[in-house]
Scaffold this motif. Structure first.
Motif, short mmCIF file in Angstrom:
data_model
loop_
_atom_site.label_atom_id
_atom_site.label_comp_id
_atom_site.label_asym_id
_atom_site.label_seq_id
_atom_site.Cartn_x
_atom_site.Cartn_y
_atom_site.Cartn_z
N PRO A 111 12.92 -32.52 10.81
CA PRO A 111 12.06 -31.72 11.69
C PRO A 111 10.71 -32.40 11.92
O PRO A 111 10.07 -32.84 10.98
CB PRO A 111 11.90 -30.40 10.92
N SER A 112 10.29 -32.48 13.18
CA SER A 112 9.04 -33.14 13.54
C SER A 112 7.99 -32.18 14.08
O SER A 112 6.80 -32.51 14.11
CB SER A 112 9.31 -34.23 14.60
N VAL A 113 8.43 -31.02 14.53
CA VAL A 113 7.52 -30.09 15.20
C VAL A 113 6.33 -29.65 14.33
O VAL A 113 5.20 -29.59 14.82
CB VAL A 113 8.29 -28.86 15.74
N PRO A 114 6.52 -29.36 13.02
CA PRO A 114 5.35 -28.94 12.23
C PRO A 114 4.21 -29.95 12.27
O PRO A 114 3.05 -29.56 12.46
CB PRO A 114 5.93 -28.80 10.82
N LYS A 115 4.51 -31.23 12.12
CA LYS A 115 3.44 -32.24 12.12
C LYS A 115 2.86 -32.41 13.51
O LYS A 115 1.63 -32.49 13.68
CB LYS A 115 3.98 -33.58 11.61
N VAL A 139 1.50 -21.93 21.79
CA VAL A 139 2.96 -22.04 21.75
C VAL A 139 3.48 -21.52 20.41
O VAL A 139 3.02 -21.93 19.35
CB VAL A 139 3.41 -23.51 21.96
N ALA A 140 4.45 -20.62 20.48
CA ALA A 140 5.08 -20.08 19.27
C ALA A 140 6.13 -21.08 18.79
O ALA A 140 6.98 -21.53 19.57
CB ALA A 140 5.74 -18.73 19.58
N CYS A 141 6.08 -21.44 17.50
CA CYS A 141 6.94 -22.51 16.98
C CYS A 141 7.75 -22.04 15.78
O CYS A 141 7.25 -21.31 14.92
CB CYS A 141 6.10 -23.71 16.56
N MET A 142 9.00 -22.51 15.72
CA MET A 142 9.84 -22.28 14.55
C MET A 142 10.58 -23.57 14.24
O MET A 142 11.08 -24.25 15.15
CB MET A 142 10.83 -21.14 14.80
N SER A 143 10.65 -23.90 12.95
CA SER A 143 11.27 -25.15 12.53
C SER A 143 11.76 -25.03 11.10
O SER A 143 11.20 -24.27 10.30
CB SER A 143 10.25 -26.30 12.64
N PRO A 153 13.92 -33.74 0.99
CA PRO A 153 15.05 -34.01 1.89
C PRO A 153 15.99 -32.81 1.95
O PRO A 153 16.18 -32.11 0.96
CB PRO A 153 15.74 -35.21 1.24
N VAL A 154 16.57 -32.58 3.11
CA VAL A 154 17.58 -31.53 3.26
C VAL A 154 18.94 -32.19 3.06
O VAL A 154 19.47 -32.84 3.96
CB VAL A 154 17.48 -30.86 4.64
N VAL A 155 19.47 -32.03 1.86
CA VAL A 155 20.75 -32.67 1.51
C VAL A 155 21.84 -31.60 1.55
O VAL A 155 22.23 -31.03 0.54
CB VAL A 155 20.68 -33.33 0.11
N MET A 184 16.42 -30.67 20.06
CA MET A 184 17.73 -30.88 19.45
C MET A 184 17.71 -32.11 18.55
O MET A 184 16.91 -33.04 18.76
CB MET A 184 18.79 -31.06 20.54
N PRO A 185 18.62 -32.17 17.56
CA PRO A 185 18.76 -33.41 16.79
C PRO A 185 19.47 -34.46 17.63
O PRO A 185 20.11 -34.13 18.63
CB PRO A 185 19.62 -32.98 15.59
N PRO A 186 19.37 -35.74 17.23
CA PRO A 186 20.10 -36.77 17.98
C PRO A 186 21.60 -36.63 17.77
O PRO A 186 22.06 -36.05 16.79
CB PRO A 186 19.58 -38.08 17.37
N GLY A 187 22.37 -37.15 18.73
CA GLY A 187 23.82 -37.14 18.59
C GLY A 187 24.49 -36.09 19.45
O GLY A 187 23.87 -35.40 20.26
#
Length: 300
Positions: A111-115, A139-143, A153-155, A184-187
């Motif tokens: 996730p990149s939005v928080p930073k 802007v309202a944000c959720m991540s 890490p999200v394992v 969206m994530p890549p892929g």
């Protein structure tokens, strides 16, 4: 028929009754046996396929309070997709201050939005036990980044990721939004398919650099959305050119006009041509997106 059964048949051995001894087969017997088993397997697969298809795709259900959903995607990571999503959300709000805009980051692993939006902390819960988005720059944000430690890490395996996506889609109190931009994530995997099939999407924006390697995956991303009947609004060519700040010489580090050529191939519009510039990178890293911090910038 399992892989090991096939292997044994190829070596002239017949499986008879579970764990009982195996007996050699002559060539003719082996061929007959192979056809019988293949036919049975083929019929089983057909029945299974029919059974699955009869269930149909998931019924799309709108996100409560959200009028329009725009997804920002790319086939490959590292092409500036999150930067584009963040600045698109801010631009939608700046273009019409009467419109309410939200930003949803469904990139569970990175996730990149928080930073980029300079946000920290955990979401509060509403009376109905829904997560309240964090707010910055209007802007309202959720991540996922709000729910785990920044360096953790999200394992997770696929099922846990899909559960998290379901919560991000259905357990957030957005209030009333005119636009929800989804990073969206890549892929072209489970997350993209799940989001596309579970909520109505107004359109997808594909982000790519002009480099051939990135364009190959961007092409796949666009085709994926077409297959799931999501309109592709167009392409954004990111990092299109670098201009030396001293001599003003322009260099096409990743190639020239690759996304424009792909857009012509796919019969799509080029929505934006964004240069590779220090200001854009610095603005993103400091949590002050360039659309907010430098709205009159030449790089926009």
């Amino acid at each position: 028929m399992g892989s090991w059964q096939r292997l044994l048949l190829f070596h002239g051995v017949s499986l008879r009754g579970g764990a009982r001894a195996c007996a050699p087969l002559c060539g003719r017997q082996m061929l007959v046996c192979w056809r019988q088993l293949s036919g049975a397997e083929s019929e089983t697969l057909k029945q299974r396929r029919t059974q699955i298809m009869s269930r149909g795709l998931p019924k799309q259900k709108p996100i409560e309070g959200v009028k329009q959903v725009i997804v920002v995607a790319s086939g490959k990571g590292g092409v500036g997709k999150s930067t584009t999503a963040v600045n698109l959300a801010l631009a939608l709000g700046a273009n019409d201050s009467s419109k309410a805009v939200g930003l949803l980051d469904v990139d569970v692993y990175g996730p990149s939005v928080p930073k980029m939006m300079n946000l920290k902390g955990n979401p509060e819960l509403s009376e109905s036990n829904l997560m309240r988005p964090l707010l910055n720059y209007g802007v309202a944000c959720m991540s996922m980044g709000f729910l785990v430690e920044e360096t953790a890490p999200v394992v997770w395996r696929g099922l846990m990721v899909m559960s998290a996506i379901e919560k991000l889609l259905r357990q957030v109190d957005w209030g009333q939004l005119d636009y929800l931009v989804v990073d969206m994530p890549p892929g072209t995997g489970d997350v993209q398919l799940s989001v596309s099939q579970n909520i109505p999407i107004s359109g997808a924006v594909i982000v790519s650099t002009p480099q051939d390697i990135a364009l190959m995956d961007a092409h796949k991303g666009a085709e994926m959305f077409r297959k799931v009947h999501v309109p592709v609004l167009g392409l954004v060519q990111n990092m299109s050119v670098f201009q030396c700040p001293k001599c003003r010489h322009k260099t096409h580090i990743f190639g020239a006009d690759g996304a424009k050529r792909l857009a012509r191939t796919l019969d799509l519009d080029v929505l934006g041509d964004v240069p590779l510039h220090l200001n854009i990178r610095e603005a993103s890293d400091t949590g002050q997106p360039i659309v907010f911090s430098q709205p009159e910038s030449d790089e926009l």
